[in-house]
Write an enzyme that holds these catalytic residues in place. Sequence first.
Site, PDB file in Angstrom:
ATOM      1  N   CYS A   2       0.798  -1.213   0.000  1.00 27.67           N
ATOM      2  CA  CYS A   2       0.000   0.000   0.000  1.00 27.67           C
ATOM      3  C   CYS A   2       0.842   1.280   0.000  1.00 27.67           C
ATOM      4  O   CYS A   2       2.003   1.273   0.363  1.00 27.67           O
ATOM      5  CB  CYS A   2      -0.928   0.067   1.204  1.00 27.67           C
ATOM      6  SG  CYS A   2      -1.690  -1.500   1.591  1.00 27.67           S
ATOM      7  N   ARG A  27       2.382   0.720  -5.561  1.00 27.21           N
ATOM      8  CA  ARG A  27       2.393  -0.087  -4.340  1.00 27.21           C
ATOM      9  C   ARG A  27       1.117  -0.910  -4.157  1.00 27.21           C
ATOM     10  O   ARG A  27       1.011  -1.693  -3.221  1.00 27.21           O
ATOM     11  CB  ARG A  27       2.531   0.829  -3.127  1.00 27.21           C
ATOM     12  CG  ARG A  27       3.890   1.442  -3.023  1.00 27.21           C
ATOM     13  CD  ARG A  27       3.914   2.498  -1.954  1.00 27.21           C
ATOM     14  NE  ARG A  27       5.287   2.871  -1.684  1.00 27.21           N
ATOM     15  CZ  ARG A  27       5.990   2.447  -0.641  1.00 27.21           C
ATOM     16  NH1 ARG A  27       5.441   1.675   0.262  1.00 27.21           N
ATOM     17  NH2 ARG A  27       7.238   2.805  -0.489  1.00 27.21           N
ATOM     18  N   TRP A  74      -3.079  -2.652  -1.440  1.00 26.76           N
ATOM     19  CA  TRP A  74      -2.847  -3.998  -1.959  1.00 26.76           C
ATOM     20  C   TRP A  74      -3.241  -4.909  -0.812  1.00 26.76           C
ATOM     21  O   TRP A  74      -2.584  -4.938   0.235  1.00 26.76           O
ATOM     22  CB  TRP A  74      -1.387  -4.181  -2.325  1.00 26.76           C
ATOM     23  CG  TRP A  74      -1.074  -5.508  -2.931  1.00 26.76           C
ATOM     24  CD1 TRP A  74      -1.164  -5.850  -4.244  1.00 26.76           C
ATOM     25  CD2 TRP A  74      -0.585  -6.675  -2.253  1.00 26.76           C
ATOM     26  NE1 TRP A  74      -0.781  -7.162  -4.423  1.00 26.76           N
ATOM     27  CE2 TRP A  74      -0.415  -7.691  -3.215  1.00 26.76           C
ATOM     28  CE3 TRP A  74      -0.279  -6.965  -0.926  1.00 26.76           C
ATOM     29  CZ2 TRP A  74       0.041  -8.966  -2.901  1.00 26.76           C
ATOM     30  CZ3 TRP A  74       0.176  -8.241  -0.606  1.00 26.76           C
ATOM     31  CH2 TRP A  74       0.329  -9.228  -1.596  1.00 26.76           C
ATOM     32  N   ASN A 100       0.125   1.213   6.375  1.00 27.06           N
ATOM     33  CA  ASN A 100       0.913   0.366   5.479  1.00 27.06           C
ATOM     34  C   ASN A 100       1.654  -0.622   6.377  1.00 27.06           C
ATOM     35  O   ASN A 100       2.275  -0.212   7.357  1.00 27.06           O
ATOM     36  CB  ASN A 100       1.906   1.255   4.708  1.00 27.06           C
ATOM     37  CG  ASN A 100       2.667   0.481   3.666  1.00 27.06           C
ATOM     38  OD1 ASN A 100       2.371  -0.673   3.409  1.00 27.06           O
ATOM     39  ND2 ASN A 100       3.648   1.122   3.067  1.00 27.06           N
ATOM     40  N   GLY A 101       1.565  -1.918   6.063  1.00 29.37           N
ATOM     41  CA  GLY A 101       2.228  -2.911   6.917  1.00 29.37           C
ATOM     42  C   GLY A 101       1.224  -3.947   7.386  1.00 29.37           C
ATOM     43  O   GLY A 101       0.107  -4.027   6.852  1.00 29.37           O
ATOM     44  N   GLU A 483      13.411 -15.984 -15.391  1.00 34.70           N
ATOM     45  CA  GLU A 483      12.870 -14.636 -15.606  1.00 34.70           C
ATOM     46  C   GLU A 483      11.823 -14.639 -16.726  1.00 34.70           C
ATOM     47  O   GLU A 483      10.780 -14.000 -16.617  1.00 34.70           O
ATOM     48  CB  GLU A 483      14.039 -13.681 -15.908  1.00 34.70           C
ATOM     49  CG  GLU A 483      13.658 -12.254 -16.233  1.00 34.70           C
ATOM     50  CD  GLU A 483      12.884 -11.534 -15.142  1.00 34.70           C
ATOM     51  OE1 GLU A 483      12.744 -12.052 -14.027  1.00 34.70           O
ATOM     52  OE2 GLU A 483      12.364 -10.443 -15.441  1.00 34.70           O
ATOM     53  N   LYS A 487       7.965 -13.531 -16.172  1.00 34.08           N
ATOM     54  CA  LYS A 487       7.303 -12.482 -16.963  1.00 34.08           C
ATOM     55  C   LYS A 487       5.986 -13.008 -17.532  1.00 34.08           C
ATOM     56  O   LYS A 487       4.972 -12.336 -17.499  1.00 34.08           O
ATOM     57  CB  LYS A 487       8.180 -12.006 -18.131  1.00 34.08           C
ATOM     58  CG  LYS A 487       9.353 -11.140 -17.823  1.00 34.08           C
ATOM     59  CD  LYS A 487       9.035  -9.761 -17.301  1.00 34.08           C
ATOM     60  CE  LYS A 487       8.905  -9.785 -15.797  1.00 34.08           C
ATOM     61  NZ  LYS A 487      10.065  -9.392 -15.025  1.00 34.08           N
ATOM     62  N   GLU A 490       3.279 -13.492 -14.756  1.00 35.88           N
ATOM     63  CA  GLU A 490       2.797 -12.235 -14.187  1.00 35.88           C
ATOM     64  C   GLU A 490       1.772 -11.539 -15.044  1.00 35.88           C
ATOM     65  O   GLU A 490       0.784 -11.039 -14.541  1.00 35.88           O
ATOM     66  CB  GLU A 490       3.965 -11.241 -14.074  1.00 35.88           C
ATOM     67  CG  GLU A 490       4.872 -11.428 -12.927  1.00 35.88           C
ATOM     68  CD  GLU A 490       5.917 -10.334 -12.950  1.00 35.88           C
ATOM     69  OE1 GLU A 490       5.863  -9.475 -12.081  1.00 35.88           O
ATOM     70  OE2 GLU A 490       6.786 -10.338 -13.843  1.00 35.88           O
ATOM     71  N   HIS A 506      14.236 -34.631 -14.756  1.00 39.88           N
ATOM     72  CA  HIS A 506      14.052 -35.177 -13.415  1.00 39.88           C
ATOM     73  C   HIS A 506      12.654 -34.869 -12.871  1.00 39.88           C
ATOM     74  O   HIS A 506      12.476 -34.779 -11.651  1.00 39.88           O
ATOM     75  CB  HIS A 506      15.135 -34.645 -12.478  1.00 39.88           C
ATOM     76  CG  HIS A 506      16.509 -35.059 -12.893  1.00 39.88           C
ATOM     77  ND1 HIS A 506      17.015 -36.316 -12.654  1.00 39.88           N
ATOM     78  CD2 HIS A 506      17.463 -34.399 -13.594  1.00 39.88           C
ATOM     79  CE1 HIS A 506      18.242 -36.406 -13.162  1.00 39.88           C
ATOM     80  NE2 HIS A 506      18.530 -35.251 -13.741  1.00 39.88           N
ATOM     81  N   LYS A 605       3.680  -3.004  -7.896  1.00 40.55           N
ATOM     82  CA  LYS A 605       5.046  -2.776  -8.367  1.00 40.55           C
ATOM     83  C   LYS A 605       6.054  -2.971  -7.236  1.00 40.55           C
ATOM     84  O   LYS A 605       7.154  -3.417  -7.456  1.00 40.55           O
ATOM     85  CB  LYS A 605       5.128  -1.353  -8.922  1.00 40.55           C
ATOM     86  CG  LYS A 605       6.472  -0.969  -9.498  1.00 40.55           C
ATOM     87  CD  LYS A 605       6.710  -1.647 -10.819  1.00 40.55           C
ATOM     88  CE  LYS A 605       8.104  -1.414 -11.353  1.00 40.55           C
ATOM     89  NZ  LYS A 605       8.564  -2.567 -12.155  1.00 40.55           N
TER      90      LYS A 605
HETATM   91  C1  F6R Z   1       8.679  -9.075 -11.495  1.00 36.20           C
HETATM   92  C2  F6R Z   1       8.804  -8.080 -10.475  1.00 36.20           C
HETATM   93  C3  F6R Z   1       8.984  -8.526  -9.074  1.00 36.20           C
HETATM   94  C4  F6R Z   1      10.084  -7.671  -8.424  1.00 36.20           C
HETATM   95  C5  F6R Z   1      10.192  -7.993  -6.928  1.00 36.20           C
HETATM   96  C6  F6R Z   1      11.310  -7.211  -6.290  1.00 36.20           C
HETATM   97  O1  F6R Z   1       8.479  -8.512 -12.739  1.00 36.20           O
HETATM   98  O2  F6R Z   1       8.769  -6.921 -10.747  1.00 36.20           O
HETATM   99  O3  F6R Z   1       9.278  -9.864  -8.986  1.00 36.20           O
HETATM  100  O4  F6R Z   1      11.281  -7.927  -9.076  1.00 36.20           O
HETATM  101  O5  F6R Z   1       8.997  -7.680  -6.295  1.00 36.20           O
HETATM  102  O6  F6R Z   1      11.127  -5.845  -6.449  1.00 36.20           O
HETATM  103  P1  F6R Z   1      12.299  -4.831  -6.296  1.00 36.20           P
HETATM  104  O7  F6R Z   1      13.286  -5.121  -7.357  1.00 36.20           O
HETATM  105  O8  F6R Z   1      11.664  -3.487  -6.443  1.00 36.20           O
HETATM  106  O9  F6R Z   1      12.879  -5.039  -4.933  1.00 36.20           O
END
Ligand code: F6R
Length: 610
Positions: A2, A27, A74, A100-101, A483, A487, A490, A506, A605
């Site tokens: 949040c 957030r 969130w 927040n928390g 990765e 992607k 997500e 395996h 994000k």
């Molecule tokens: C994936 C993504 C997340 C962040 C993760 C860490 O596309 O964006 O997996 O990589 O939440 O976030 P940061 O790098 O901001 O600590």
Amino acid sequence: MCGIVAYKGHRNCHSILLNGLKRLEYRGYDSAGLACLRNDGQLSITKRRGKVKELEEALTDKNCDGIGIAHTRWATHGRPNQVNAHPHADQSRKIVLVHNGIIENYLPIKKFLISKKIKFKSETDTEVLVQLIGYFYNQGKMDFEKAVRAALQRVDGAYGIVIMNTDYPDMMIAARKGSPLALGIKDNEFFIASDISPIIKHTQQILYLKDSEMAVINGNKYTIKSVLKDITMPKNIEQIDYKIDDYDKGKFKYFMHKEIHEQVDTIANTVKGRVKSDAVLLHGLSEYWDEIESADKIYITACGTSWHAGLIGKLLIEKFSNTPVFVEYASEFRYNHTLVDNKTVVIAISQSGETADTLAAIKKANDYGAVTVGICNVPGSSVGRETDCGVYTRCGHEVGVASTKAFTAQIGILYFLALKLASAKGEISKTSLKRHLDYSDAMKKVKTVFRQEKLIEKIAKKYKKATDFLYLGRGMNFPVALEGALKLKEISYIHAEGYPAAEMKHGPIALVDKNMPSVFIVPKDKTYEKIISNIQEIKSRKGKIIIVTDSKNKVLKELANDLIIVPRTNHYLFVVLATIVLQLLAYHIAVSKKLNVDQPRNLAKSVTVE
Ligand code: F6R
């Protein structure tokens, strides 16, 4: 998780708070709310499920000058709906709070409050906190500040909060433990937010609250107090010279697409001024370089995409400098038994610089006496402030929730850090170092990857109905596979797994059938022949094969259902080119499924809760 933004001054609150919320939407964006004290002294609370835009449309009451708090959520405790959205008020509706928390002991407190005839409206842990403050204020007959302190002393977990009380129309209290809060000060105006992005356009005078500190703003004055006892704390105001650009999608429909394309420049920007033809500079590490160079071992800690960059960093640092590197998820590192001491370097990687687990890992490393190094994209963020030294990735604001350009920039920093270490330890010859540092030709190749975009889009359309994908690579391309799979998951909601190509037999090979695509990342390197065998194993089980390679040859052509060829380059840079291909593949699959790639469901994000 949040985002919090609050204002106390003389201006109308709405536009300040709404603009602030838009900045903080990274957030969380499942609901948003705003509370202000109307000019007639009444409390006005508006909340909406969904994005800040929904809240903006619902805000008809413009009669709010002077004091207000707002929040974008969130969901952790309680579904993402209007009732559970913040701000939350106590039963008397005098006290209102954004949080927040996570309040971990909210259940026993809730039980206690229910026994005192307090009725709850929402399912949130936050309402428990505001009701507890209300309980001390109304029934314990404490003054507002005392009631806040009394409640905070009884909660476990993490909080960044801002609170108002209609009985104290000129007062606002903010407090933090674990979740960052910044206070911006400008003459007789105060701005509070979970990070400085909503504040910095109003003032550069910033005070970061420390754990267990509270800011008590009363009229035009403010004091910093301890949450633990009624004592005044020092005011450490910093002048933050940092400008935040406005967001702009340019010619692109989505930020993610724009950010993928920006990699043509961002990777070079990350490196600019940090590398000479025969030496790596990385000035941000100078003060601690002696300790870094002589460290016994390195831990890399991060989450998600940044953790994948860490896996690549491990292979690079070990290969070039022969320094042992351990990579741990920050959420595990913070609780695991780790071998961290004052001869250890802990590198924390984070795009946002606000990820709660990564911050906790840094705290642990600092407590154990390690040298902490941040690799981070956001100047002024918590990772930048909490680490001993570090390097900013400098790839500009990343708005799309799925991280793209930050990942390749992180790889760039780790590559040059590995070379710097190797050179300092005498593990690399001058000629070899020079060869690695001459990256300009390789950078040009980034641009040429985009010539494949039409083909990638076609492949994306072909496989958009698949329900599962495997991503397979070896060595540094195993993290690239992870990765690529992340992607896809997500933004397209298709299940995908990344595996070391040989490990696939395996277990995961049981999943393979004629409907299942496997994406192989196949550079022409020492594992090339081995990976061809792995492809054969999938092929003979009728799996569909998509190959990303830098080698044009008949064997791959015959094996692949779809083949994407990137230019040949220094094979350390191949990981970047292959990553861009996988980013584009995920992007086009999601777009062809008509999904909002910039704000995928359930995500945010920045993950600012544990
Ligand atoms: C994936 C993504 C997340 C962040 C993760 C860490 O596309 O964006 O997996 O990589 O939440 O976030 P940061 O790098 O901001 O600590």
